[in-house]
Design an enzyme around this catalytic site. Structure first.
Site, PDB file in Angstrom:
ATOM      1  N   GLU A  23      24.465  33.919  38.837  1.00 42.14           N
ATOM      2  CA  GLU A  23      25.618  34.794  39.109  1.00 42.14           C
ATOM      3  C   GLU A  23      26.679  34.672  38.019  1.00 42.14           C
ATOM      4  O   GLU A  23      27.836  34.367  38.302  1.00 42.14           O
ATOM      5  CB  GLU A  23      26.256  34.410  40.458  1.00 42.14           C
ATOM      6  CG  GLU A  23      25.317  34.444  41.645  1.00 42.14           C
ATOM      7  CD  GLU A  23      25.945  33.818  42.906  1.00 42.14           C
ATOM      8  OE1 GLU A  23      27.066  33.268  42.837  1.00 42.14           O
ATOM      9  OE2 GLU A  23      25.296  33.889  43.963  1.00 42.14           O
ATOM     10  N   ARG A  47      46.113  34.751  33.943  1.00 42.86           N
ATOM     11  CA  ARG A  47      45.445  33.468  33.701  1.00 42.86           C
ATOM     12  C   ARG A  47      46.356  32.422  33.038  1.00 42.86           C
ATOM     13  O   ARG A  47      46.352  31.264  33.455  1.00 42.86           O
ATOM     14  CB  ARG A  47      44.168  33.654  32.870  1.00 42.86           C
ATOM     15  CG  ARG A  47      43.152  34.622  33.503  1.00 42.86           C
ATOM     16  CD  ARG A  47      41.795  34.594  32.825  1.00 42.86           C
ATOM     17  NE  ARG A  47      41.154  33.317  33.035  1.00 42.86           N
ATOM     18  CZ  ARG A  47      41.103  32.355  32.155  1.00 42.86           C
ATOM     19  NH1 ARG A  47      41.607  32.543  30.941  1.00 42.86           N
ATOM     20  NH2 ARG A  47      40.543  31.209  32.432  1.00 42.86           N
ATOM     21  N   CYS A  79      60.284  38.975  35.479  1.00 44.40           N
ATOM     22  CA  CYS A  79      61.379  38.025  35.709  1.00 44.40           C
ATOM     23  C   CYS A  79      60.872  36.737  36.335  1.00 44.40           C
ATOM     24  O   CYS A  79      61.141  36.439  37.506  1.00 44.40           O
ATOM     25  CB  CYS A  79      62.445  38.678  36.575  1.00 44.40           C
ATOM     26  SG  CYS A  79      63.094  40.136  35.768  1.00 44.40           S
TER      27      CYS A  79
HETATM   28  N1  LLP Z   1      29.516  33.048  42.015  1.00 40.88           N
HETATM   29  C1  LLP Z   1      30.479  32.646  42.872  1.00 40.88           C
HETATM   30  C2  LLP Z   1      30.143  32.365  44.263  1.00 40.88           C
HETATM   31  C3  LLP Z   1      31.809  32.499  42.410  1.00 40.88           C
HETATM   32  O1  LLP Z   1      32.739  32.092  43.249  1.00 40.88           O
HETATM   33  C4  LLP Z   1      32.106  32.790  41.059  1.00 40.88           C
HETATM   34  C5  LLP Z   1      33.466  32.663  40.549  1.00 40.88           C
HETATM   35  C6  LLP Z   1      31.061  33.224  40.218  1.00 40.88           C
HETATM   36  C7  LLP Z   1      29.777  33.331  40.736  1.00 40.88           C
HETATM   37  C8  LLP Z   1      31.273  33.580  38.793  1.00 40.88           C
HETATM   38  O2  LLP Z   1      31.706  32.493  38.034  1.00 40.88           O
HETATM   39  P1  LLP Z   1      31.826  32.631  36.435  1.00 40.88           P
HETATM   40  O3  LLP Z   1      30.433  32.788  35.895  1.00 40.88           O
HETATM   41  O4  LLP Z   1      32.661  33.815  36.151  1.00 40.88           O
HETATM   42  O5  LLP Z   1      32.464  31.362  36.026  1.00 40.88           O
HETATM   43  N2  LLP Z   1      40.022  33.502  38.125  1.00 40.88           N
HETATM   44  C9  LLP Z   1      39.479  32.304  37.517  1.00 40.88           C
HETATM   45  C10 LLP Z   1      38.005  32.154  37.787  1.00 40.88           C
HETATM   46  C11 LLP Z   1      37.651  32.150  39.263  1.00 40.88           C
HETATM   47  C12 LLP Z   1      36.165  32.070  39.508  1.00 40.88           C
HETATM   48  C13 LLP Z   1      35.850  32.274  40.942  1.00 40.88           C
HETATM   49  N3  LLP Z   1      34.463  32.281  41.261  1.00 40.88           N
HETATM   50  C14 LLP Z   1      39.796  32.340  36.025  1.00 40.88           C
HETATM   51  O6  LLP Z   1      40.401  33.300  35.565  1.00 40.88           O
HETATM   52  O7  LLP Z   1      39.500  31.399  35.294  1.00 40.88           O
END
Ligand code: LLP
Length: 446
Positions: A273, A312, A370
């Protein structure tokens, strides 16, 4: 590598100068590269060639319909966490049979809709959710395919807000309790156990936590086999990190090969994923310098993008590279990329885009919102003038999707570049959109 390349000093998205996009669509503005998205997705797909697998792009990372469409055309699956994301996948032409549904709080209506369209699998995060899915499926006369998302209690070594695989986190079912929940699931007529799921966190830059989690998942798979609870797939989640500034994450190929080595001859279909590793370096956020100001010793560039556009830095103290779009006199023109297929190899960084310019200043790049936490970058060495166009790199994942209307700021447009074409794939919100759907109270009775 990515396709944001400096040519004759000007930063381009593929063959389109970013300057031209800013002139056409204004700033702030998100820009994505189709070629980069495709290359990064294919890096995962190719690494698993020869093995039954499905790459399920994590829609939460970037849910623009055009992004989902580009990936759906490659045959991508999708990892969703809400019915909203499901409807986006369907609207973009994604195949519901390639959708996995994650998340700790699935509502009844969300489960109903997912069953109706026939998704591939529910990643179940608690016994209560299992019972709910079973009851809804039976009421619909269907059988829901389920995996249990197990929490392997592995330290992902990432930011506390993006670690999900520790016992203290809300995610998944404690791995020690999973066997009992699998036995319950096997006895239910509304669900069919098809796999094991696990996602330990995001922006991981080491392989060891992935491998440790997989080992625990495999031990569980063996126990399930002994109990005659057969499973078809292992979903190992997302989480592979990217290079923002100077991180050195493993390539998708190295990551997959470490997983496959542990897996050995076991026949399971592999689901992944990935979100960030596909989308982050396929996007930039364009922003313009509004004002330069100084408070005492501190120098600020106030730009027209803010924490509502890209949260972020404010939320995770995340650091993303910020570069001028146009090189000024004396700038080096930059190098063209080599053609590596890996998402993390040879990102086309400006070695030091400003090293030939005078008047380099250490500035904080801040937005108009702000809040003291409203910054895009701190203490960056840049030579800036009012009106300069900047690109915040690596903004294709968790960028636009996390944007808001805070301070009543319309959300930015999104543009997808494909070769020498730019396509507006989401319009800038209009001021009237900000309060569409709101109303004043009825007039007071006199
Ligand atoms: N699968 C599940 C169940 C997840 O919760 C997530 C991300 C992914 C896959 C994908 O993960 P990735 O490959 O993108 O690392 N907003 C945060 C990141 C939050 C990730 C949440 N879950 C940021 O900007 O760093």
């Amino acid at each position: 590598m990515d396709d944001f390349i400096r040519k004759a000093g000007d930063l381009h998205a593929e063959a389109v100068p970013l300057q031209a996009i800013a002139e056409r669509h204004g700033t702030p503005c998100y820009v994505y590269s189709r070629a980069t998205l495709e290359r990064h997705w294919r890096a995962f797909d190719a690494a698993l060639a020869g093995r039954d697998h499905l790459i399920c792009f994590a829609v939460k990372a970037n849910s623009n319909l055009a992004v989902l469409d580009v990936l759906a055309r490659l045959g991508s699956g999708f990892d969703i966490v809400s019915v909203g994301e499901l409807e986006r996948v369907l609207a973009a032409g994604g195949d519901p049979r390639r959708v996995v549904f994650s998340g700790v709080g699935k509502r009844r209506d969300e489960i109903q809709r997912a069953l109706e369209v026939g998704i591939h699998c529910f990643n179940v995060e608690s016994p209560a959710e299992l019972a709910r899915i079973d009851a809804i499926a039976r009421a619909q006369g269907r059988v829901a395919p389920v995996s249990l998302r197990v929490n392997p209690d592995v330290d992902a070594g990432t930011h506390p807000y993006t670690a999900t695989g520790l016992a203290e986190n809300k995610f998944g079912i404690a791995i020690g309790e999973a066997l009992a929940v699998y036995q319950q699931a096997a006895a239910l007529s509304g669900v069919r156990v098809v796999g094991i799921d696990c996602h330990i966190g995001s922006q991981l830059t080491e392989l060891a936590p992935f491998v440790a989690a997989l080992e625990r998942v495999l031990a569980l798979a063996d126990e399930l086999e002994h109990l005659d609870i057969g499973i078809e797939h292992l979903d190992l989640g997302g989480g592979l990190g990217v290079r923002y500034i100077d991180e050195q994450p493993p390539s998708p190929a190295a990551y997959v090969s470490a997983l496959l080595e542990r897996l050995g001859e076991r026949p399971y279909r592999i689901l992944l994923e990935p979100g960030r590793a596909i989308a982050a370096n396929a996007g930039v956020l364009l922003t313009r310098v509004e004002h330069l100001k100084r408070n005492g010793e501190r120098k600020f560039a106030i730009v027209d993008a803010a924490m509502n556009d890209l949260i972020r830095p404010a939320l995770y103290q995340a650091r993303q590279e910020i570069v001028p779009v146009r090189a000024h006199d004396g700038d080096s023109p930059g190098l063209s990329p080599s053609q590596s297929p890996d998402a993390n190899a040879n990102e086309n960084r400006d070695e030091n885009p400003d090293e030939h310019r005078g008047q380099l200043q250490r500035v904080d790049l801040v937005g108009p919102v702000c809040e003291t936490g409203d910054f895009l970058g701190k203490a960056r060495e840049l030579a800036l003038a009012e009106g300069d166009l900047l690109a915040v790199r690596s903004s294709g994942a968790y960028g636009f999707v996390m944007s808001s209307n805070y301070n009543s700021r319309p959300r930015a447009p999104e543009v997808m570049v494909d070769g020498d074409q730019m396509h507006l794939v989401r319009e800038r919100e209009r001021l009237a959109d900000l309060f569409a759907g709101e109303s004043c109270l009825p007039p007071a009775p006199d």
